[in-house]
Design a protein around this motif. Structure first.
Motif, short mmCIF file in Angstrom:
data_model
loop_
_atom_site.label_atom_id
_atom_site.label_comp_id
_atom_site.label_asym_id
_atom_site.label_seq_id
_atom_site.Cartn_x
_atom_site.Cartn_y
_atom_site.Cartn_z
N LEU A 53 0.88 -1.32 -0.06
CA LEU A 53 0.06 -0.08 -0.02
C LEU A 53 0.74 1.20 0.02
N ALA A 54 1.65 1.15 0.59
CA ALA A 54 2.93 2.42 0.78
C ALA A 54 3.37 2.62 -0.53
N ALA A 55 4.03 1.61 -1.07
CA ALA A 55 4.66 1.55 -2.23
C ALA A 55 3.69 2.08 -3.31
N ALA A 56 2.39 1.63 -3.76
CA ALA A 56 1.45 2.13 -4.49
C ALA A 56 1.25 3.82 -4.40
N SER A 78 -0.26 11.10 3.00
CA SER A 78 -0.81 10.85 4.15
C SER A 78 -1.03 9.28 4.35
N ILE A 79 -1.61 8.51 3.32
CA ILE A 79 -1.88 7.21 3.51
C ILE A 79 -0.47 6.40 3.42
N GLU A 80 0.45 7.15 2.73
CA GLU A 80 1.83 6.30 2.53
C GLU A 80 2.61 6.27 3.56
N ALA A 81 2.27 7.21 4.68
CA ALA A 81 3.20 7.48 5.86
C ALA A 81 2.51 6.56 6.98
N ARG A 82 1.14 6.67 6.83
CA ARG A 82 0.27 5.52 7.68
C ARG A 82 0.80 4.06 7.31
N ALA A 83 0.79 3.90 6.04
CA ALA A 83 1.07 2.37 5.77
C ALA A 83 2.41 1.99 6.17
N ARG A 84 3.30 2.87 5.96
CA ARG A 84 4.78 2.62 6.43
C ARG A 84 4.91 2.39 7.84
N ALA A 85 4.06 2.79 8.50
CA ALA A 85 4.06 2.80 9.96
C ALA A 85 3.29 1.58 10.45
N GLY A 86 2.57 0.69 9.19
CA GLY A 86 1.90 -0.27 9.61
C GLY A 86 0.27 -0.02 10.05
N ILE A 87 -0.15 1.31 10.11
CA ILE A 87 -1.45 1.33 10.31
C ILE A 87 -2.26 1.50 8.93
N LEU A 88 -3.24 0.43 9.21
CA LEU A 88 -4.50 0.40 8.12
C LEU A 88 -5.77 0.63 8.50
N GLU A 89 -5.91 0.94 9.64
CA GLU A 89 -7.19 1.31 10.46
C GLU A 89 -7.66 2.53 9.36
N SER A 90 -8.97 2.26 8.98
CA SER A 90 -9.54 3.57 8.02
C SER A 90 -8.82 3.73 6.73
N ALA A 91 -7.93 2.76 6.41
CA ALA A 91 -7.07 3.03 5.23
C ALA A 91 -7.98 2.81 3.90
N ASP A 92 -9.05 2.04 4.08
CA ASP A 92 -9.92 1.63 2.85
C ASP A 92 -10.70 3.09 2.62
N GLU A 93 -11.07 3.82 3.66
CA GLU A 93 -11.75 5.22 3.46
C GLU A 93 -10.74 5.96 2.72
N GLU A 94 -9.79 6.09 3.08
CA GLU A 94 -8.80 6.96 2.66
C GLU A 94 -8.43 6.63 1.13
N VAL A 95 -8.40 5.31 0.76
CA VAL A 95 -8.06 4.97 -0.66
C VAL A 95 -9.18 5.23 -1.46
N GLU A 96 -10.43 5.16 -1.01
CA GLU A 96 -11.67 5.78 -1.77
C GLU A 96 -11.59 7.21 -2.00
N ARG A 97 -11.25 7.81 -0.86
CA ARG A 97 -11.02 9.56 -0.90
C ARG A 97 -9.99 9.67 -2.21
N ILE A 98 -8.99 8.90 -2.17
CA ILE A 98 -7.88 9.24 -3.04
C ILE A 98 -8.32 8.61 -4.46
N CYS A 99 -9.33 7.64 -4.55
CA CYS A 99 -9.81 7.26 -6.17
C CYS A 99 -10.85 8.49 -6.58
N ASP A 100 -11.43 9.19 -5.62
CA ASP A 100 -12.27 10.40 -5.78
C ASP A 100 -11.30 11.36 -6.29
N LEU A 101 -10.47 11.49 -5.36
CA LEU A 101 -9.54 12.76 -5.82
C LEU A 101 -8.84 12.40 -7.27
N HIS A 102 -8.60 11.42 -7.49
CA HIS A 102 -7.91 11.00 -8.73
C HIS A 102 -8.58 11.38 -9.93
#
Length: 117
Positions: A53-56, A78-102
């Motif tokens: 997740l962090a790499a992508a 933001s999601i890269e930093a959280r993923a590098r720290a191993g924090i995946l809570e709420s990541a699905d919501e962040e990824v959907e926000r990133i999809c919308d932003l893209h």
């Protein structure tokens, strides 16, 4: 936290000057590369693979920065930093926000390209 602008106008002007008639190719590459990274991000989430997740997110952040997509770059950072720290809570919501932003970023870039003629 305030939302940064979608596209940095100064960076976009630089791209227009630098790329000229090749700008549509760059923007299409941004779109397709971004779509690929979003697939990788969703797959990484499904597999609970924080490093993937962090790499992508890092890849998409770089592409966003190249075209001046400020909001997308910040969200990916933001999601890269959280993923590098191993924090995946709420990541699905962040990824959907990133999809919308893209998606919104691609539309905005297409609109600017169309307006420029």
């Amino acid at each position: 936290m305030t939302n940064p602008e979608l596209i940095n106008p100064e960076r976009y002007r630089e791209l227009v000057a630098l790329m000229g008639k090749d700008l549509p190719v760059l923007l299409d590459t941004f779109r397709t590369h971004g779509e690929e990274q979003l697939v990788y991000m969703r797959r990484a989430l499904a597999e609970a693979d924080a490093p993937a997740l962090a790499a992508a997110a890092h890849q998409l952040k770089g592409s966003a920065g190249n075209v001046g997509a400020v909001a997308l770059s910040v969200a990916c950072s933001s999601i890269e930093a959280r993923a590098r720290a191993g924090i995946l809570e709420s990541a699905d919501e962040e990824v959907e926000r990133i999809c919308d932003l893209h998606r919104h970023t691609v539309m905005e870039l297409a609109n600017r390209l169309h307006e420029a003629g």
